[in-house]
Design an enzyme around this catalytic site. Structure first.
Site, PDB file in Angstrom:
ATOM      1  N   LYS A  42       0.775  -1.222  -0.012  1.00 37.69           N
ATOM      2  CA  LYS A  42       0.055   0.014   0.003  1.00 37.69           C
ATOM      3  C   LYS A  42       0.829   1.247   0.101  1.00 37.69           C
ATOM      4  CE  LYS A  42      -3.431  -2.349   3.138  1.00 37.69           C
ATOM      5  NZ  LYS A  42      -3.633  -2.698   4.312  1.00 37.69           N
ATOM      6  N   GLU A  98       7.582   1.982  -6.319  1.00 39.44           N
ATOM      7  CA  GLU A  98       7.638   1.657  -4.818  1.00 39.44           C
ATOM      8  C   GLU A  98       7.889   2.672  -3.957  1.00 39.44           C
ATOM      9  OE1 GLU A  98       7.015  -0.117  -2.769  1.00 39.44           O
ATOM     10  OE2 GLU A  98       8.089  -1.809  -2.459  1.00 39.44           O
ATOM     11  N   ASP A  99       7.724   2.486  -2.754  1.00 40.19           N
ATOM     12  CA  ASP A  99       7.787   3.547  -1.685  1.00 40.19           C
ATOM     13  C   ASP A  99       9.132   3.966  -1.311  1.00 40.19           C
ATOM     14  OD1 ASP A  99       7.713   1.345  -0.414  1.00 40.19           O
ATOM     15  OD2 ASP A  99       6.279   2.036   0.939  1.00 40.19           O
ATOM     16  N   ASP A 102      15.063  -0.842   0.542  1.00 37.92           N
ATOM     17  CA  ASP A 102      15.790  -0.726   1.981  1.00 37.92           C
ATOM     18  C   ASP A 102      16.756  -2.039   1.858  1.00 37.92           C
ATOM     19  OD1 ASP A 102      16.348  -0.539   4.720  1.00 37.92           O
ATOM     20  OD2 ASP A 102      14.822  -1.988   5.274  1.00 37.92           O
ATOM     21  N   LYS A 130      17.554   3.692   0.634  1.00 43.39           N
ATOM     22  CA  LYS A 130      18.538   3.351   1.796  1.00 43.39           C
ATOM     23  C   LYS A 130      19.257   2.505   1.364  1.00 43.39           C
ATOM     24  CE  LYS A 130      14.868   3.227   5.553  1.00 43.39           C
ATOM     25  NZ  LYS A 130      14.392   2.275   6.563  1.00 43.39           N
ATOM     26  N   PHE A 151      14.027   4.668  10.172  1.00 46.68           N
ATOM     27  CA  PHE A 151      12.562   4.032   9.691  1.00 46.68           C
ATOM     28  C   PHE A 151      11.554   5.214   9.684  1.00 46.68           C
ATOM     29  CE2 PHE A 151       8.311   2.387  10.342  1.00 46.68           C
ATOM     30  CZ  PHE A 151       8.312   1.438   9.545  1.00 46.68           C
ATOM     31  N   VAL A 152      11.330   5.588   8.549  1.00 47.33           N
ATOM     32  CA  VAL A 152      10.368   6.706   8.266  1.00 47.33           C
ATOM     33  C   VAL A 152       8.926   6.310   7.966  1.00 47.33           C
ATOM     34  CG1 VAL A 152      12.357   7.793   7.066  1.00 47.33           C
ATOM     35  CG2 VAL A 152      10.991   6.499   5.805  1.00 47.33           C
ATOM     36  N   ASP A 158       3.942   3.644   6.510  1.00 46.91           N
ATOM     37  CA  ASP A 158       3.210   3.460   7.679  1.00 46.91           C
ATOM     38  C   ASP A 158       4.172   2.806   8.838  1.00 46.91           C
ATOM     39  OD1 ASP A 158       3.452   0.823   6.547  1.00 46.91           O
ATOM     40  OD2 ASP A 158       2.136   0.136   8.018  1.00 46.91           O
ATOM     41  N   ARG A 164       0.357   6.998   7.339  1.00 47.82           N
ATOM     42  CA  ARG A 164       0.387   7.140   5.951  1.00 47.82           C
ATOM     43  C   ARG A 164      -0.123   8.404   5.441  1.00 47.82           C
ATOM     44  NH1 ARG A 164       1.251   1.734   3.911  1.00 47.82           N
ATOM     45  NH2 ARG A 164       0.212   0.217   5.054  1.00 47.82           N
TER      46      ARG A 164
HETATM   47  P1  5GP Z   1      13.211  -4.355   1.146  1.00 49.76           P
HETATM   48  O1  5GP Z   1      12.733  -5.624   0.754  1.00 49.76           O
HETATM   49  O2  5GP Z   1      13.833  -3.428   0.260  1.00 49.76           O
HETATM   50  O3  5GP Z   1      13.984  -4.439   2.490  1.00 49.76           O
HETATM   51  O4  5GP Z   1      12.028  -3.695   1.910  1.00 49.76           O
HETATM   52  C1  5GP Z   1      11.033  -2.915   1.381  1.00 49.76           C
HETATM   53  C2  5GP Z   1       9.821  -2.839   2.132  1.00 49.76           C
HETATM   54  O5  5GP Z   1      10.116  -2.485   3.488  1.00 49.76           O
HETATM   55  C3  5GP Z   1       9.276  -1.442   1.645  1.00 49.76           C
HETATM   56  O6  5GP Z   1       8.242  -1.552   0.590  1.00 49.76           O
HETATM   57  C4  5GP Z   1       8.355  -1.109   3.128  1.00 49.76           C
HETATM   58  O7  5GP Z   1       7.400  -1.527   3.050  1.00 49.76           O
HETATM   59  C5  5GP Z   1       9.368  -1.714   4.057  1.00 49.76           C
HETATM   60  N1  5GP Z   1      10.239  -0.487   4.512  1.00 49.76           N
HETATM   61  C6  5GP Z   1      11.562  -0.261   4.519  1.00 49.76           C
HETATM   62  N2  5GP Z   1      12.115   0.566   4.961  1.00 49.76           N
HETATM   63  C7  5GP Z   1      11.030   1.279   5.775  1.00 49.76           C
HETATM   64  C8  5GP Z   1      10.963   2.580   6.449  1.00 49.76           C
HETATM   65  O8  5GP Z   1      11.819   3.266   6.761  1.00 49.76           O
HETATM   66  N3  5GP Z   1       9.494   2.893   6.720  1.00 49.76           N
HETATM   67  C9  5GP Z   1       8.501   2.099   6.516  1.00 49.76           C
HETATM   68  N4  5GP Z   1       7.400   2.839   6.767  1.00 49.76           N
HETATM   69  N5  5GP Z   1       8.451   1.006   5.553  1.00 49.76           N
HETATM   70  C10 5GP Z   1       9.733   0.520   5.422  1.00 49.76           C
END
Ligand code: 5GP
Length: 178
Positions: A42, A98-99, A102, A130, A151-152, A158, A164
């Site tokens: 979302k 994508e938002d 990470d 990140k 963590f944002v 969210d 959100r």
């Molecule tokens: P990744 O697979 O790259 O580790 O993680 C991606 C997902 O982790 C993002 O789509 C998001 O849902 C969540 N995520 C990673 N870092 C953050 C953050 O700082 N804040 C939030 N709200 N979600 C995060």
């Protein structure tokens, strides 16, 4: 809604300016083509809707929802599709929206999964990146902002489904609500 005790990392004004620039860049890159945005639910909904309105090329949108398999996922990188696309992407120019990237595991898996459906092209646009947290080598094609390891929340992101709707992107200085 109560505001979390947070500090603004990126203001609504900064975000709007950057999303506009990203839209201009993407419109230039896809000039003469039709683009299918795939919004990852979302967290990316607000980014995707703003980005979509900043594009000047013909554009469609579809949605996909993914979830991790739980604790194992952080090492395996396997994600589960909770809601799949409504349409075939075969032969289409696809941009995953994508938002945040990470560890890179989610998008790495999602991009590979969607590539098997034979789009004409596939790229990734993320609002936030990140890079210091990467577990796999993943480089988004378009990124709004590189941020430090906090963590944002806000602008679609969210914490336990909350925050959100914050217009700014914020972080809790000591990460104590993670
Ligand atoms: P990744 O697979 O790259 O580790 O993680 C991606 C997902 O982790 C993002 O789509 C998001 O849902 C969540 N995520 C990673 N870092 C953050 C953050 O700082 N804040 C939030 N709200 N979600 C995060």
């Amino acid at each position: 809604m109560s505001n979390p005790k947070c500090e603004v990392l990126l203001s609504a004004t900064q975000i709007a300016q950057r999303v506009k620039e990203m839209g201009e860049e993407i419109s230039r890159d896809y000039a003469g083509k039709k683009l299918l945005l795939i919004c990852v639910l979302k967290g990316a909904i607000i980014f995707a809707s703003d980005l979509m309105r900043s594009l000047t090329i013909p554009v469609e949108i579809d949605f996909i929802a993914v979830s991790s398999y739980g604790a194992d996922t952080s090492s395996s990188g396997v994600v589960r599709i909770l809601k799949d696309l409504d349409q075939s992407i075969q032969g289409k120019d696809v941009l995953i929206v994508e938002d945040i990237v990470d560890t890179g595991l989610t998008l790495n898996y999602l991009r590979d999964t969607l590539l098997r459906r034979q789009p004409r092209s596939i790229r990734v646009a993320t609002l936030l990146d990140k890079p210091s947290r990467r577990k796999v080598d993943f480089d988004p094609d378009y990124r709004g902002f590189v941020i430090p390891d906090h963590f944002v929340v806000g602008y679609g992101l969210d914490w336990n489904q909350r925050y959100r709707n914050l217009a700014d992107i914020c972080f809790i200085p000591d990460d104590n609500f993670r």
